[in-house]
Design a protein around this motif. Structure first.
Motif, PDB file in Angstrom:
ATOM      1  N   UNK A 193      12.909   3.695  -4.891  1.00  0.00           N
ATOM      2  CA  UNK A 193      13.709   2.505  -4.692  1.00  0.00           C
ATOM      3  C   UNK A 193      14.146   2.023  -6.076  1.00  0.00           C
ATOM      4  N   UNK A 194      15.312   1.400  -6.170  1.00  0.00           N
ATOM      5  CA  UNK A 194      15.782   0.838  -7.429  1.00  0.00           C
ATOM      6  C   UNK A 194      15.102  -0.514  -7.635  1.00  0.00           C
ATOM      7  N   UNK A 195      14.711  -0.797  -8.875  1.00  0.00           N
ATOM      8  CA  UNK A 195      14.023  -2.051  -9.183  1.00  0.00           C
ATOM      9  C   UNK A 195      14.783  -2.825 -10.247  1.00  0.00           C
ATOM     10  N   UNK A 196      14.869  -4.127 -10.068  1.00  0.00           N
ATOM     11  CA  UNK A 196      15.384  -5.048 -11.084  1.00  0.00           C
ATOM     12  C   UNK A 196      14.252  -6.015 -11.385  1.00  0.00           C
ATOM     13  N   UNK A 197      13.706  -5.935 -12.600  1.00  0.00           N
ATOM     14  CA  UNK A 197      12.558  -6.736 -12.993  1.00  0.00           C
ATOM     15  C   UNK A 197      13.042  -7.818 -13.945  1.00  0.00           C
ATOM     16  N   UNK A 198      13.025  -9.066 -13.499  1.00  0.00           N
ATOM     17  CA  UNK A 198      13.543 -10.189 -14.270  1.00  0.00           C
ATOM     18  C   UNK A 198      12.714 -10.494 -15.510  1.00  0.00           C
ATOM     19  N   UNK A 199      13.238 -11.369 -16.404  1.00  0.00           N
ATOM     20  CA  UNK A 199      12.635 -11.634 -17.709  1.00  0.00           C
ATOM     21  C   UNK A 199      11.177 -12.082 -17.706  1.00  0.00           C
ATOM     22  N   UNK A 200      10.717 -12.829 -16.718  1.00  0.00           N
ATOM     23  CA  UNK A 200       9.334 -13.302 -16.709  1.00  0.00           C
ATOM     24  C   UNK A 200       8.491 -12.594 -15.650  1.00  0.00           C
ATOM     25  N   UNK A 235       0.840  -1.205   0.000  1.00  0.00           N
ATOM     26  CA  UNK A 235       0.000   0.000   0.000  1.00  0.00           C
ATOM     27  C   UNK A 235       0.873   1.253   0.000  1.00  0.00           C
ATOM     28  N   UNK A 236       2.002   1.199   0.699  1.00  0.00           N
ATOM     29  CA  UNK A 236       2.908   2.343   0.752  1.00  0.00           C
ATOM     30  C   UNK A 236       4.332   1.827   0.787  1.00  0.00           C
ATOM     31  N   UNK A 237       5.185   2.390  -0.055  1.00  0.00           N
ATOM     32  CA  UNK A 237       6.595   2.020  -0.101  1.00  0.00           C
ATOM     33  C   UNK A 237       7.409   3.245   0.277  1.00  0.00           C
ATOM     34  N   UNK A 238       8.096   3.165   1.405  1.00  0.00           N
ATOM     35  CA  UNK A 238       8.930   4.257   1.889  1.00  0.00           C
ATOM     36  C   UNK A 238      10.382   3.827   1.750  1.00  0.00           C
ATOM     37  N   UNK A 239      11.183   4.623   1.035  1.00  0.00           N
ATOM     38  CA  UNK A 239      12.578   4.260   0.815  1.00  0.00           C
ATOM     39  C   UNK A 239      13.415   5.513   0.629  1.00  0.00           C
ATOM     40  N   UNK A 240      14.726   5.339   0.710  1.00  0.00           N
ATOM     41  CA  UNK A 240      15.643   6.473   0.574  1.00  0.00           C
ATOM     42  C   UNK A 240      16.473   6.408  -0.711  1.00  0.00           C
ATOM     43  N   UNK A 241      15.985   5.697  -1.715  1.00  0.00           N
ATOM     44  CA  UNK A 241      16.596   5.581  -3.046  1.00  0.00           C
ATOM     45  C   UNK A 241      17.891   4.778  -3.065  1.00  0.00           C
ATOM     46  N   UNK A 242      18.236   4.103  -1.976  1.00  0.00           N
ATOM     47  CA  UNK A 242      19.472   3.323  -1.947  1.00  0.00           C
ATOM     48  C   UNK A 242      19.240   1.827  -2.145  1.00  0.00           C
ATOM     49  N   UNK A 243      18.089   1.324  -1.740  1.00  0.00           N
ATOM     50  CA  UNK A 243      17.824  -0.113  -1.802  1.00  0.00           C
ATOM     51  C   UNK A 243      17.477  -0.557  -3.227  1.00  0.00           C
ATOM     52  N   UNK A 244      17.704  -1.822  -3.495  1.00  0.00           N
ATOM     53  CA  UNK A 244      17.336  -2.464  -4.763  1.00  0.00           C
ATOM     54  C   UNK A 244      16.371  -3.591  -4.438  1.00  0.00           C
TER      55      UNK A 244
END
Length: 188
Positions: A140-147, A106-115
């Motif tokens: 937040x940094x995101x890595x979205x895999x192929x599937x 519902x809410x994502x709180x981050x400091x732009x450092x996490x992946x």
């Protein structure tokens, strides 16, 4: 050798006052700071607002000590992860267990450092608030895999790093100054 990972702490309060303290579960350090442990997690379920609220915190102290990043794996019973608030702080890598998991925040709180890594056939719904339509600014940094799939419920403003090898569903996309959106030949 390397440091051990932080613990897993769960706090449940049934009274309307809730838990107001601070809990940290940093990973252990190593003698040469080359391989620090992954941060732990703090799960809090309280009744502050008159109804049950769940928060999950992952706080890393890697940036402060010079330790190498390690991954924190969130593992719950079942394949559905739902949190009213997911809080990350510090430089860490976060993954959710289960190749077909569904993650709803519902809410994502981050400091732009996490992946946050979304992989295999996982589906990720950041900021899922029914009836709210505004915008989602990447914190937040995101890595979205192929599937994997990420569904953004509102226009997406990118000012972190998002790497897409899988699928994103978005109404509108704006890349802010300093933001990075990387697509691969498996993106759609």
């Amino acid at each position: 050798g390397g440091g051990g990972s932080g613990g897993r702490i769960a706090i449940y309060t049934q009274q309307q006052y809730g838990f107001s303290g601070e809990v940290t579960v940093y990973g252990g350090s190593s003698r040469d700071y080359s391989a620090g442990g992954a941060p732990g997690t703090v799960f809090i379920e309280d009744n502050l607002s008159g109804f049950s609220t769940t928060r999950l915190k992952v706080h890393s102290d890697v940036g402060e000590s010079g330790k190498t990043k390690a991954s924190t794996v969130i593992a719950e019973d079942g394949l559905l992860y739902t949190y009213d608030e997911f809080i990350t702080k510090g430089d860490c890598i976060i993954a959710f267990n289960g190749s077909t998991s569904e993650i709803r925040l519902r809410k994502l709180t981050a400091d732009k450092l996490a992946m946050i890594n979304i992989f295999e056939q996982q589906v990720f719904y950041p900021k899922l608030v029914e009836g709210e339509t505004s915008q989602w600014t990447s914190n937040v940094n995101l890595m979205i895999g192929p599937q994997a799939t990420v569904v953004f419920p509102a226009p997406l403003f990118v000012d972190t790093s998002i790497t897409i090898q899988g699928r994103i569903v978005v109404q509108e996309l704006v890349i802010e100054q300093g933001g990075l959106l990387s697509l691969s030949n498996t993106s759609f």
